[in-house]
Design an enzyme around this catalytic site. Structure first.
Site, PDB file in Angstrom:
ATOM      1  N   HIS A   1       0.822  -1.204   0.231  1.00  9.94           N
ATOM      2  CA  HIS A   1       0.039   0.090  -0.011  1.00  9.94           C
ATOM      3  C   HIS A   1       0.835   1.220   0.073  1.00  9.94           C
ATOM      4  O   HIS A   1       0.269   2.336  -0.004  1.00  9.94           O
ATOM      5  CB  HIS A   1      -0.662   0.035   1.140  1.00  9.94           C
ATOM      6  CG  HIS A   1      -2.354   0.534   0.853  1.00  9.94           C
ATOM      7  ND1 HIS A   1      -2.589   1.395  -0.339  1.00  9.94           N
ATOM      8  CD2 HIS A   1      -3.510  -0.088   1.123  1.00  9.94           C
ATOM      9  CE1 HIS A   1      -4.025   1.621  -0.209  1.00  9.94           C
ATOM     10  NE2 HIS A   1      -4.392   0.590   0.648  1.00  9.94           N
TER      11      HIS A   1
ATOM     12  N   ASP B   1      -2.678   1.427  -4.732  1.00  9.90           N
ATOM     13  CA  ASP B   1      -4.024   1.647  -4.051  1.00  9.90           C
ATOM     14  C   ASP B   1      -5.038   0.890  -4.635  1.00  9.90           C
ATOM     15  O   ASP B   1      -4.803   0.338  -5.772  1.00  9.90           O
ATOM     16  CB  ASP B   1      -4.282   3.183  -4.390  1.00  9.90           C
ATOM     17  CG  ASP B   1      -3.457   4.298  -3.526  1.00  9.90           C
ATOM     18  OD1 ASP B   1      -2.910   3.993  -2.291  1.00  9.90           O
ATOM     19  OD2 ASP B   1      -2.992   5.107  -4.211  1.00  9.90           O
TER      20      ASP B   1
END
Length: 447
Positions: A418, A422
Site C-alpha cells: 500500500h 492503491d
C-alpha cells in the site's frame, strides 16, 4: 604466498552469504572451478568455485558463519605460484551456476583440523544483520543495537545472539557488556568438532532456549538455512510493506473447454503438459503492460517502475519454497511461457537453478490452486509491489442472465504494497486480467 579466496558476489542486491558447508579441508588439492563450499544467501544456495588450482592451506570462516561479500574465506597455495594473488570467486563461472538446495539444508561442523581464525579483512557493516541473526533476535526479543559483535569488522553473529539467549536473555544496559565479553571469548576459541544436529548455527533444542514448552514425544526439527532464510524474508516483507488484499472471481469455463480440447495435441507436439498457469501468466503480463505501476517497487524516497516484465513463480520442494523468474515474459507466447514454467520447475526440484534464475523478478504469480486452495492472502515477494495467487478452479452454480448455470470459476487473490499501490489501480488491473482470461477461446493463439 597463498592466494586469498573471497566471498563472491552471489547475485544482485546480495550483500552477504553463510558458509553452510565446506566441501574441502586443509591439505586438500583442488583444481580451478572445483567447488569449495556451499553458501546460503537470501536469494538462493550455490557452490563457491575455486579460482585457482592448488592446495588448501587455511579455512578462515567456519561453517554457519555469515560474512559480507568480499570477505576472506580461505587460502589456497597456488600450484607454482611465486606471490600472493587476491581472487574473488566469481558467481557466474560454470560450476557455480548449480544451486545446491538439498545439500545446503544441513549445516555440518567445521572440518577436523581446519583453522577457524577470525583474522578476516574488515568490512563496514553499518548495522546490517544476516537473516539468521534477525530471525533469532526477533524470536527472543533481542535488541541488536545493544549487542557487541565479534564477527568481521564488528559484525553481530548468530553466536553473539545465542550467547545472550543462553545467559537468560538480554540484561539491562549495565550488564550487557559482560555478556558481550563472554561471547567474544567463546568466539576467539577454536570451535570443537560436533555433530551436525548440534552445530552452533542450528537452533538450540532444549526447552530452556525456547518460549514454547516441549512435551514428551514432541519432535524437534532443526531449522535449516533455507527455512531460516524464508522465515526472515517473510518477516521482513510483512514488517516493511503494509499489505492490503483484494480478490475477483473469474468465469473460466471457456478456458477449461479450450485447454481440454488442445492439451492432447499440445502434448504430442511439444512434449509438455498444457496446464492452466501459462494462460493466467499471459493475461497478467498483458495487464501489466496496461498498468505498469503494478510492475514497480518501493525504494524509500522514490518508486521505481520496472521496464522489463519478469514473472516470478513459486515452486515448492519437499523442504523449501523457491521463486525462480521467467525473464521477459511479455515477449513470450503461451507456449514460451509453458516451456519456461516447466523448465524452471524441473530444475528447481533437481537443485539445478542458477543465480540468474532467482533474480530480477518484478511481479509474482503464485499457483496456490494446485493444492486445492480457493482463497489466500499471499505475502508479497519483496521488493516487488504485488503478488497474485491463482486459486483452484471449481464448478459452482452462478447466475447468468437471471438464470442459474454451472460454470467453472476461479478466484484471483492479490496482495499489494500500500506504499506503492492503491485499490483503484489494483482493481482496474484485476478487471483487466479477468477480462483477458474470460476472453480465451477457440481463437486463442498458443504459439
Amino acid at each position: 604466498m597463498a592466494t586469498k579466496v573471497l566471498m563472491p558476489q552471489l547475485g544482485e542486491s546480495v550483500t552477504e552469504g553463510t558458509i553452510s558447508k565446506w566441501l574441502v579441508k586443509v591439505g586438500d588439492t583442488v583444481k580451478k572451478y572445483d567447488p569449495l563450499a556451499e553458501v546460503t544467501t537470501d536469494k538462493v544456495n550455490a557452490e563457491v568455485p575455486s579460482t585457482v588450482s592448488g592446495t588448501v592451506t587455511e579455512i578462515v570462516v567456519p561453517e554457519g558463519e555469515t560474512v559480507a561479500i568480499g570477505t576472506l574465506i580461505l587460502y589456497i597455495e597456488e600450484s607454482g605460484a611465486a606471490g600472493e594473488t587476491v581472487a574473488a570467486a566469481p558467481a557466474q563461472t560454470p560450476p557455480a551456476t548449480e544451486a545446491v538446495a538439498a545439500a545446503a539444508t544441513q549445516q555440518a561442523a567445521p572440518q577436523a583440523g581446519a583453522p577457524v581464525s577470525r583474522a578476516v579483512e574488515p568490512h563496514a557493516t553499518k548495522q546490517r544483520y544476516s537473516p539468521a541473526v534477525m530471525a533469532l533476535s526477533q524470536e527472543h526479543g533481542i535488541d541488536l543495537s545493544r549487542v557487541t559483535g565479534t564477527g568481521a569488522g564488528g559484525r553481530v553473529t548468530r553466536k553473539d545472539v545465542q550467547a545472550i539467549i543462553d545467559a537468560g536473555g538480554q540484561k539491562p544496559q549495565q550488564e550487557q557488556s559482560e555478556i558481550s565479553r563472554a561471547g567474544q571469548e567463546a568466539t576467539a576459541a577454536p570451535a570443537p568438532q560436533v555433530p551436525a544436529s548440534s552445530a552452533p548455527s542450528a537452533p538450540a533444542a532444549p526447552a530452556a532456549n525456547v518460549d514454547i514448552p516441549v512435551a514428551s514425544g514432541d519432535e524437534i526439527i532443526a531449522v535449516t538455512p533455507i527455512r531460516r532464510t524464508i522465515a526472515s524474508r517473510m518477516v521482513q516483507s510483512k514488517h516493511d510493506a503494509p499489505h492490503a488484499w483484494t480478490m475477483v472471481e473469474v468465469d473460466v469455463t471457456n478456458l477449461v473447454n479450450f485447454r481440454n480440447q488442445a492439451k492432447a495435441e499440445f502434448a504430442r507436439k511439444e512434449g509438455l503438459n498444457l496446464t492452466f498457469l501459462p494462460f493466467f501468466i499471459k493475461a497478467v503480463v498483458e495487464a501489466l503492460k496496461e498498468y505498469p505501476m503494478i510492475n514497480s517497487t518501493w525504494a524509500g524516497d522514490k518508486i521505481i517502475v520496472k521496464k522489463n516484465i519478469n514473472i516470478s513463480i513459486a515452486v515448492a520442494t519437499e523442504d523449501a519454497l523457491y521463486v525462480p523468474v521467467i525473464k521477459d515474459a511479455d515477449q513470450k507466447s503461451i507456449l514460451g511461457i509453458a516451456k519456461a514454467v516447466d523448465d524452471l520447475a524441473t530444475r528447481t526440484r533437481a537443485g539445478k537453478l542458477t543465480m540468474d534464475d532467482m533474480t530480477g523478478g518484478t511481479f509474482t504469480v503464485n499457483n496456490t490452486g494446485s493444492f486445492g486452495s480457493i482463497q489466500s492472502q499471499p505475502i508479497i515477494n519483496s521488493p516487488q509491489a504485488a503478488i497474485l495467487s491463482v486459486e483452484s478452479i471449481v464448478k459452482r452454480p452462478v447466475v447468468i442472465n437471471d438464470m442459474i448455470a454451472i460454470r467453472s470459476m476461479v478466484n484471483l487473490c492479490m496482495s499489494l504494497d500500500h506504499r506503492v499501490l492503491d485499490g483503484l489501480i489494483c482493481g482496474r488491473f484485476l478487471q483487466s486480467v479477468k477480462q483477458k482470461v474470460e476472453s480465451i477461446g477457440p481463437d486463442t493463439k498458443l504459439y
